[in-house]
Motif scaffolding. Structure first.
Motif, mmCIF file in Angstrom:
data_model
loop_
_atom_site.group_PDB
_atom_site.id
_atom_site.type_symbol
_atom_site.label_atom_id
_atom_site.label_comp_id
_atom_site.label_asym_id
_atom_site.label_seq_id
_atom_site.Cartn_x
_atom_site.Cartn_y
_atom_site.Cartn_z
ATOM 1 N N ASN A 22 17.039 1.907 9.848
ATOM 2 C CA ASN A 22 16.086 0.825 9.643
ATOM 3 C C ASN A 22 15.015 1.159 8.608
ATOM 4 N N ARG A 23 15.406 1.909 7.567
ATOM 5 C CA ARG A 23 14.502 2.236 6.465
ATOM 6 C C ARG A 23 15.302 2.264 5.169
ATOM 7 N N THR A 24 14.671 1.911 4.068
ATOM 8 C CA THR A 24 15.297 2.009 2.750
ATOM 9 C C THR A 24 14.915 3.355 2.148
ATOM 10 N N HIS A 25 15.914 4.197 1.882
ATOM 11 C CA HIS A 25 15.693 5.547 1.369
ATOM 12 C C HIS A 25 15.666 5.549 -0.157
ATOM 13 N N VAL A 26 14.556 6.027 -0.720
ATOM 14 C CA VAL A 26 14.436 6.220 -2.161
ATOM 15 C C VAL A 26 14.318 7.729 -2.362
ATOM 16 N N VAL A 27 15.305 8.305 -3.047
ATOM 17 C CA VAL A 27 15.367 9.760 -3.219
ATOM 18 C C VAL A 27 15.080 10.097 -4.677
ATOM 19 N N ILE A 28 14.114 10.997 -4.870
ATOM 20 C CA ILE A 28 13.764 11.462 -6.216
ATOM 21 C C ILE A 28 14.490 12.779 -6.465
ATOM 22 N N THR A 29 15.254 12.822 -7.563
ATOM 23 C CA THR A 29 15.950 14.060 -7.917
ATOM 24 C C THR A 29 16.175 14.107 -9.425
ATOM 25 N N TYR A 81 10.274 0.982 2.991
ATOM 26 C CA TYR A 81 10.808 1.931 2.019
ATOM 27 C C TYR A 81 10.187 3.291 2.303
ATOM 28 N N ILE A 82 11.016 4.342 2.262
ATOM 29 C CA ILE A 82 10.518 5.713 2.383
ATOM 30 C C ILE A 82 10.967 6.480 1.144
ATOM 31 N N ILE A 83 10.012 7.128 0.510
ATOM 32 C CA ILE A 83 10.251 7.872 -0.735
ATOM 33 C C ILE A 83 10.211 9.354 -0.412
ATOM 34 N N MET A 84 11.226 10.077 -0.897
ATOM 35 C CA MET A 84 11.311 11.508 -0.597
ATOM 36 C C MET A 84 12.036 12.237 -1.717
ATOM 37 N N GLY A 85 11.889 13.545 -1.706
ATOM 38 C CA GLY A 85 12.665 14.381 -2.597
ATOM 39 C C GLY A 85 14.059 14.628 -2.027
ATOM 40 N N ARG A 86 14.944 15.119 -2.884
ATOM 41 C CA ARG A 86 16.327 15.367 -2.481
ATOM 42 C C ARG A 86 16.417 16.345 -1.317
ATOM 43 N N LYS A 87 15.651 17.431 -1.366
ATOM 44 C CA LYS A 87 15.736 18.435 -0.291
ATOM 45 C C LYS A 87 15.288 17.858 1.048
ATOM 46 N N THR A 88 14.256 17.029 1.023
ATOM 47 C CA THR A 88 13.823 16.374 2.261
ATOM 48 C C THR A 88 14.943 15.490 2.796
ATOM 49 N N MET A 94 0.848 -1.182 0.000
ATOM 50 C CA MET A 94 0.000 0.000 0.000
ATOM 51 C C MET A 94 0.893 1.245 0.000
ATOM 52 N N VAL A 95 0.541 2.221 -0.802
ATOM 53 C CA VAL A 95 1.273 3.493 -0.839
ATOM 54 C C VAL A 95 0.606 4.442 0.153
ATOM 55 N N ILE A 96 1.405 4.962 1.079
ATOM 56 C CA ILE A 96 0.904 5.798 2.167
ATOM 57 C C ILE A 96 1.673 7.108 2.209
ATOM 58 N N LEU A 97 0.944 8.226 2.213
ATOM 59 C CA LEU A 97 1.565 9.519 2.474
ATOM 60 C C LEU A 97 1.590 9.714 3.976
ATOM 61 N N ILE A 98 2.732 10.129 4.520
ATOM 62 C CA ILE A 98 2.822 10.423 5.943
ATOM 63 C C ILE A 98 3.431 11.808 6.084
ATOM 64 N N ALA A 99 2.741 12.662 6.861
ATOM 65 C CA ALA A 99 3.170 14.055 6.971
ATOM 66 C C ALA A 99 2.644 14.678 8.255
ATOM 67 N N ALA A 100 3.252 15.801 8.606
ATOM 68 C CA ALA A 100 2.716 16.686 9.638
ATOM 69 C C ALA A 100 2.474 18.020 8.953
ATOM 70 N N ALA A 101 1.229 18.485 8.972
ATOM 71 C CA ALA A 101 0.864 19.717 8.280
ATOM 72 C C ALA A 101 -0.023 20.572 9.180
ATOM 73 N N ILE A 110 10.339 0.492 -8.013
ATOM 74 C CA ILE A 110 11.401 -0.279 -7.354
ATOM 75 C C ILE A 110 11.037 -0.637 -5.914
ATOM 76 N N SER A 111 9.926 -0.121 -5.422
ATOM 77 C CA SER A 111 9.491 -0.412 -4.053
ATOM 78 C C SER A 111 8.724 -1.731 -4.016
ATOM 79 N N PRO A 112 8.777 -2.445 -2.876
ATOM 80 C CA PRO A 112 8.062 -3.730 -2.778
ATOM 81 C C PRO A 112 6.560 -3.550 -2.996
ATOM 82 N N LYS A 113 5.986 -4.457 -3.779
ATOM 83 C CA LYS A 113 4.558 -4.350 -4.123
ATOM 84 C C LYS A 113 3.640 -4.844 -3.005
ATOM 85 N N ASN A 114 4.112 -5.741 -2.176
ATOM 86 C CA ASN A 114 3.239 -6.357 -1.172
ATOM 87 C C ASN A 114 3.507 -5.818 0.233
#
Length: 160
Positions: free
Chosen positions: A56-63, A39-46, A1-8, A85-89
């Motif tokens: 204890n997390r796999t960092h995927v950086v989009i840039t 897996y945690i997906i983030m932008g370069r600045k983050t 499942m793809v989940i957005l996690i944030a504090a806003a 590239i992230s696990p589907k299950n």
């Protein structure tokens, strides 16, 4: 499942000058508990806003920056490639910043949001949650205290 996690904030403020605007220890604890082992997906600045990679997390950086290769990270140039590239299950978390949340929102099935009950001046914002597409399924309110300067709520949204 793809989940957005944030504090806003109430006005969807996320941060300013590549930093958080508030300090909420219970939000950090929740973030760690929910994202550890995933897996945690983030932008370069983050990514660059962290003092060091989160344990204890796999960092995927989009840039779009060519040749960018911090140690221990997977580097991609699109949200689609990050998700491919992230696990589907398993749960995969999109952790920011503002542009990455906006790009990731159409792929998400769940949003884990810490809503800070204040408005703040910011230069990065969380996308608007369209309640026609999302249902608030859980909410836990927390009063400000000696460790938390602002009232906040942990909210969970599921896509309808």
């Amino acid at each position: 499942m793809v989940i957005l996690i944030a504090a806003a904030a109430k006005n969807n403020a996320l941060g300013k000058n590549n930093d958080l605007i508030w300090h909420l220890p219970n939000d950090f604890k929740r973030f760690k508990a929910i994202t550890s082992g995933h897996y945690i997906i983030m932008g370069r600045k983050t990514f660059e806003s962290f003092p060091k990679p989160l344990p204890n997390r796999t960092h995927v950086v989009i840039t779009r920056q060519k040749g960018y290769q911090p140690e221990g990270c997977i580097i991609v140039d699109s949200i689609e490639k990050a998700l491919a590239i992230s696990p589907k299950n398993e749960n995969v978390f999109i952790i920011g910043g503002g542009e990455i949340y906006t790009l990731g929102l159409p792929f998400a099935q769940k949003i884990e949001l810490t809503r800070v009950h204040n408005d703040f001046e910011a230069d990065v914002f969380f996308p608007e949650i369209d309640l026609k597409q999302w249902k608030l399924v859980e909410e836990k309110f927390h009063l400000k205290d000696e460790k938390h300067k602002y009232d906040f709520s942990f909210q969970t949204f599921l896509r309808k």
